[in-house]
Design a protein around this motif. Structure first.
Motif, PDB file in Angstrom:
ATOM      1  N   GLU A   1      30.977 147.601 -50.458  1.00  0.00           N
ATOM      2  CA  GLU A   1      31.348 147.037 -51.751  1.00  0.00           C
ATOM      3  C   GLU A   1      31.597 145.565 -51.543  1.00  0.00           C
ATOM      4  O   GLU A   1      32.150 145.168 -50.519  1.00  0.00           O
TER       5      GLU A   1
ATOM      6  N   SER B   1      30.942 142.744 -59.419  1.00  0.00           N
ATOM      7  CA  SER B   1      31.333 143.731 -58.409  1.00  0.00           C
ATOM      8  C   SER B   1      30.142 144.602 -58.089  1.00  0.00           C
ATOM      9  O   SER B   1      29.501 145.139 -58.992  1.00  0.00           O
TER      10      SER B   1
ATOM     11  N   ARG C   1      25.146 149.575 -57.746  1.00  0.00           N
ATOM     12  CA  ARG C   1      25.805 149.595 -59.042  1.00  0.00           C
ATOM     13  C   ARG C   1      26.511 148.260 -59.188  1.00  0.00           C
ATOM     14  O   ARG C   1      27.179 147.805 -58.261  1.00  0.00           O
ATOM     15  N   ALA C   2      26.320 147.631 -60.335  1.00  0.00           N
ATOM     16  CA  ALA C   2      26.922 146.315 -60.533  1.00  0.00           C
ATOM     17  C   ALA C   2      27.723 146.299 -61.820  1.00  0.00           C
ATOM     18  O   ALA C   2      27.329 146.894 -62.824  1.00  0.00           O
ATOM     19  N   HIS C   3      28.859 145.635 -61.755  1.00  0.00           N
ATOM     20  CA  HIS C   3      29.714 145.465 -62.931  1.00  0.00           C
ATOM     21  C   HIS C   3      29.876 143.959 -63.121  1.00  0.00           C
ATOM     22  O   HIS C   3      30.376 143.267 -62.236  1.00  0.00           O
TER      23      HIS C   3
ATOM     24  N   GLN D   1      30.532 140.391 -65.854  1.00  0.00           N
ATOM     25  CA  GLN D   1      31.139 139.859 -67.078  1.00  0.00           C
ATOM     26  C   GLN D   1      30.016 139.309 -67.949  1.00  0.00           C
ATOM     27  O   GLN D   1      29.016 138.819 -67.433  1.00  0.00           O
TER      28      GLN D   1
ATOM     29  N   THR E   1      31.593 143.287 -70.954  1.00  0.00           N
ATOM     30  CA  THR E   1      31.198 143.568 -69.580  1.00  0.00           C
ATOM     31  C   THR E   1      29.929 144.405 -69.610  1.00  0.00           C
ATOM     32  O   THR E   1      29.575 144.974 -70.650  1.00  0.00           O
TER      33      THR E   1
ATOM     34  N   ASP F   1      27.463 147.108 -67.155  1.00  0.00           N
ATOM     35  CA  ASP F   1      27.292 147.904 -65.940  1.00  0.00           C
ATOM     36  C   ASP F   1      25.823 148.254 -65.796  1.00  0.00           C
ATOM     37  O   ASP F   1      25.213 148.731 -66.751  1.00  0.00           O
TER      38      ASP F   1
ATOM     39  N   GLU G   1      22.672 149.768 -62.895  1.00  0.00           N
ATOM     40  CA  GLU G   1      22.415 150.479 -61.654  1.00  0.00           C
ATOM     41  C   GLU G   1      20.936 150.317 -61.341  1.00  0.00           C
ATOM     42  O   GLU G   1      20.109 150.332 -62.259  1.00  0.00           O
TER      43      GLU G   1
END
Ligand SMILES: [Zn+2]
Ligand SMILES: [Zn+2]
Length: 186
Positions: A33, A56, A73-75, A77, A92, A94, A96
Protein backbone atom coordinates in the motif's frame (compact mmCIF):
# COMPACT_ATOMS: atom_id res chain seq x y z
CA UNK A 1 9.65 -8.83 -32.71
CA UNK A 2 9.57 -5.37 -31.29
CA UNK A 3 12.38 -2.89 -31.19
CA UNK A 4 13.73 -2.08 -27.80
CA UNK A 5 13.55 1.51 -26.82
CA UNK A 6 15.58 1.94 -23.69
CA UNK A 7 13.25 3.22 -20.99
CA UNK A 8 14.84 4.76 -17.98
CA UNK A 9 12.46 4.76 -15.10
CA UNK A 10 13.31 6.63 -11.95
CA UNK A 11 13.06 4.09 -9.11
CA UNK A 12 12.27 6.95 -6.71
CA UNK A 13 9.30 8.20 -8.75
CA UNK A 14 6.14 7.69 -6.68
CA UNK A 15 4.39 5.61 -9.33
CA UNK A 16 7.34 3.41 -10.20
CA UNK A 17 7.30 0.02 -8.49
CA UNK A 18 10.39 -1.99 -7.80
CA UNK A 19 9.67 -5.71 -8.24
CA UNK A 20 13.07 -6.88 -7.00
CA UNK A 21 11.67 -8.53 -3.90
CA UNK A 22 9.01 -10.40 -5.88
CA UNK A 23 10.41 -13.84 -6.77
CA UNK A 24 10.04 -14.57 -10.48
CA UNK A 25 8.32 -17.83 -9.62
CA UNK A 26 4.77 -18.00 -10.96
CA UNK A 27 2.36 -17.66 -8.08
CA UNK A 28 4.62 -15.55 -5.87
CA UNK A 29 2.75 -12.54 -4.50
CA UNK A 30 3.36 -9.27 -2.77
CA UNK A 31 0.83 -6.82 -1.47
CA UNK A 32 1.69 -3.24 -0.81
CA UNK A 33 0.00 0.00 0.00
CA UNK A 34 1.26 3.46 -0.69
CA UNK A 35 0.02 6.99 -0.90
CA UNK A 36 1.34 8.98 -3.83
CA UNK A 37 0.91 12.60 -4.88
CA UNK A 38 -1.29 12.94 -7.97
CA UNK A 39 0.66 13.69 -11.15
CA UNK A 40 -0.18 16.84 -13.10
CA UNK A 41 -2.87 17.07 -15.80
CA UNK A 42 -4.90 14.20 -14.46
CA UNK A 43 -8.40 14.97 -15.53
CA UNK A 44 -10.83 16.51 -17.97
CA UNK A 45 -11.84 20.09 -18.60
CA UNK A 46 -14.31 20.46 -15.72
CA UNK A 47 -13.13 17.87 -13.26
CA UNK A 48 -9.97 16.03 -12.32
CA UNK A 49 -7.61 14.86 -9.63
CA UNK A 50 -5.84 17.95 -8.27
CA UNK A 51 -2.09 17.81 -8.78
CA UNK A 52 -0.31 16.75 -5.62
CA UNK A 53 -3.46 15.53 -3.86
CA UNK A 54 -2.99 12.13 -2.19
CA UNK A 55 -3.94 9.01 -4.12
CA UNK A 56 -4.10 5.89 -1.93
CA UNK A 57 -3.06 2.74 -3.69
CA UNK A 58 -3.60 -0.84 -2.61
CA UNK A 59 -1.56 -3.05 -4.90
CA UNK A 60 -1.17 -6.75 -5.38
CA UNK A 61 1.74 -7.95 -7.47
CA UNK A 62 1.62 -11.51 -8.69
CA UNK A 63 4.38 -13.28 -10.53
CA UNK A 64 3.10 -15.03 -13.66
CA UNK A 65 5.16 -16.85 -16.26
CA UNK A 66 5.28 -13.87 -18.63
CA UNK A 67 5.66 -11.07 -16.17
CA UNK A 68 3.99 -9.41 -13.25
CA UNK A 69 0.24 -9.11 -12.93
CA UNK A 70 -0.72 -6.03 -10.97
CA UNK A 71 -4.12 -5.57 -9.38
CA UNK A 72 -4.50 -2.01 -8.23
CA UNK A 73 -7.15 -0.22 -6.27
CA UNK A 74 -6.89 3.54 -6.10
CA UNK A 75 -8.75 6.10 -4.04
CA UNK A 76 -8.35 9.67 -5.30
CA UNK A 77 -9.65 13.15 -4.53
CA UNK A 78 -11.64 14.98 -7.16
CA UNK A 79 -11.95 18.67 -7.69
CA UNK A 80 -13.77 20.57 -10.36
CA UNK A 81 -16.81 22.58 -11.12
CA UNK A 82 -20.46 21.83 -11.70
CA UNK A 83 -21.34 21.93 -15.39
CA UNK A 84 -24.64 23.66 -14.59
CA UNK A 85 -23.99 26.15 -11.81
CA UNK A 86 -20.17 26.39 -12.06
CA UNK A 87 -19.75 26.08 -8.33
CA UNK A 88 -16.86 24.03 -6.95
CA UNK A 89 -17.32 20.31 -6.60
CA UNK A 90 -15.16 18.12 -4.43
CA UNK A 91 -15.63 14.40 -4.35
CA UNK A 92 -13.66 11.19 -4.26
CA UNK A 93 -13.18 8.50 -6.85
CA UNK A 94 -12.38 4.81 -6.49
CA UNK A 95 -11.03 2.80 -9.40
CA UNK A 96 -9.59 -0.63 -9.87
CA UNK A 97 -7.51 -2.06 -12.67
CA UNK A 98 -5.61 -5.21 -13.51
CA UNK A 99 -2.64 -5.00 -15.79
CA UNK A 100 0.00 -7.42 -16.97
CA UNK A 101 3.53 -6.07 -17.15
CA UNK A 102 5.53 -8.39 -19.38
CA UNK A 103 9.17 -9.24 -18.71
CA UNK A 104 11.60 -8.07 -21.35
CA UNK A 105 12.15 -10.75 -23.97
CA UNK A 106 9.19 -12.84 -22.76
CA UNK A 107 6.89 -14.18 -25.48
CA UNK A 108 4.21 -11.68 -24.49
CA UNK A 109 6.75 -8.88 -24.69
CA UNK A 110 7.88 -9.90 -28.15
CA UNK A 111 4.45 -10.59 -29.63
CA UNK A 112 2.37 -7.68 -28.36
CA UNK A 113 2.34 -4.01 -29.18
CA UNK A 114 3.62 -1.43 -26.78
CA UNK A 115 0.15 -0.24 -25.81
CA UNK A 116 -1.44 -3.67 -25.32
CA UNK A 117 0.34 -4.67 -22.14
CA UNK A 118 2.74 -2.94 -19.80
CA UNK A 119 6.40 -3.80 -19.53
CA UNK A 120 8.77 -4.59 -16.71
CA UNK A 121 11.86 -2.45 -17.34
CA UNK A 122 14.68 -4.18 -15.53
CA UNK A 123 12.91 -4.69 -12.21
CA UNK A 124 10.78 -1.58 -12.49
CA UNK A 125 7.15 -1.02 -13.43
CA UNK A 126 5.66 2.34 -14.25
CA UNK A 127 2.08 2.41 -12.99
CA UNK A 128 1.34 5.94 -14.12
CA UNK A 129 -0.11 5.30 -17.62
CA UNK A 130 -2.59 2.69 -16.39
CA UNK A 131 -3.52 4.63 -13.28
CA UNK A 132 -4.07 7.73 -15.39
CA UNK A 133 -6.29 5.83 -17.87
CA UNK A 134 -8.33 4.20 -15.11
CA UNK A 135 -8.95 7.48 -13.31
CA UNK A 136 -9.71 9.56 -16.39
CA UNK A 137 -12.12 6.92 -17.74
CA UNK A 138 -14.01 6.96 -14.45
CA UNK A 139 -14.49 10.72 -14.39
CA UNK A 140 -17.97 12.06 -15.08
CA UNK A 141 -18.16 13.73 -18.52
CA UNK A 142 -20.75 16.18 -17.26
CA UNK A 143 -19.99 16.72 -13.61
CA UNK A 144 -22.84 18.22 -11.59
CA UNK A 145 -22.89 19.23 -7.95
CA UNK A 146 -26.09 17.27 -7.41
CA UNK A 147 -28.64 15.44 -9.51
CA UNK A 148 -31.23 18.24 -9.45
CA UNK A 149 -28.87 21.21 -9.67
CA UNK A 150 -31.02 24.01 -11.13
CA UNK A 151 -28.06 25.82 -12.70
CA UNK A 152 -27.77 29.56 -13.14
CA UNK A 153 -30.30 32.33 -13.62
CA UNK A 154 -29.86 33.13 -17.31
CA UNK A 155 -30.26 36.86 -16.68
CA UNK A 156 -27.81 37.51 -13.86
CA UNK A 157 -25.70 34.34 -13.87
CA UNK A 158 -26.15 33.74 -10.15
CA UNK A 159 -26.80 30.11 -9.12
CA UNK A 160 -30.51 29.59 -8.45
CA UNK A 161 -29.50 27.93 -5.19
CA UNK A 162 -28.21 31.25 -3.93
CA UNK A 163 -31.21 33.33 -5.04
CA UNK A 164 -34.49 33.84 -3.21
CA UNK A 165 -37.30 31.67 -4.53
CA UNK A 166 -39.16 34.69 -5.95
CA UNK A 167 -36.06 35.93 -7.80
CA UNK A 168 -37.04 37.45 -11.10
CA UNK A 169 -35.79 40.04 -13.56
CA UNK A 170 -39.24 40.91 -14.89
CA UNK A 171 -39.26 44.36 -13.25
CA UNK A 172 -35.85 45.26 -14.55
CA UNK A 173 -37.19 45.65 -18.09
CA UNK A 174 -39.17 48.91 -18.36
CA UNK A 175 -41.52 47.41 -20.96
CA UNK A 176 -42.48 44.60 -18.59
CA UNK A 177 -42.78 47.07 -15.75
CA UNK A 178 -45.18 49.16 -17.82
CA UNK A 179 -47.16 46.07 -18.73
CA UNK A 180 -47.52 44.98 -15.15
CA UNK A 181 -48.68 48.46 -14.20
CA UNK A 182 -51.36 48.20 -16.89
CA UNK A 183 -52.41 44.84 -15.57
CA UNK A 184 -52.77 46.16 -12.05
CA UNK A 185 -55.13 48.92 -13.20
CA UNK A 186 -58.64 48.24 -12.08
ZN1 LIG B 1 -24.55 22.77 -9.66
ZN1 LIG C 1 -31.18 36.54 -11.98
Amino acid sequence: MRDYQPTHLDPRAPLVLDTRDLPRTPGAMRALERVVPAPSDLGLELIGVPEGSPISLALRLESVSEGVLVTARAHAQLGGECGRCLRDISDTLDVEFVQLYAYEHSTTDETTDEDEVGRVHGDLIDLEPELRDALVLALPLNPICREDCPGLCPDCGVPWDELPTDHSHAQADPRWAALSRLKKRP
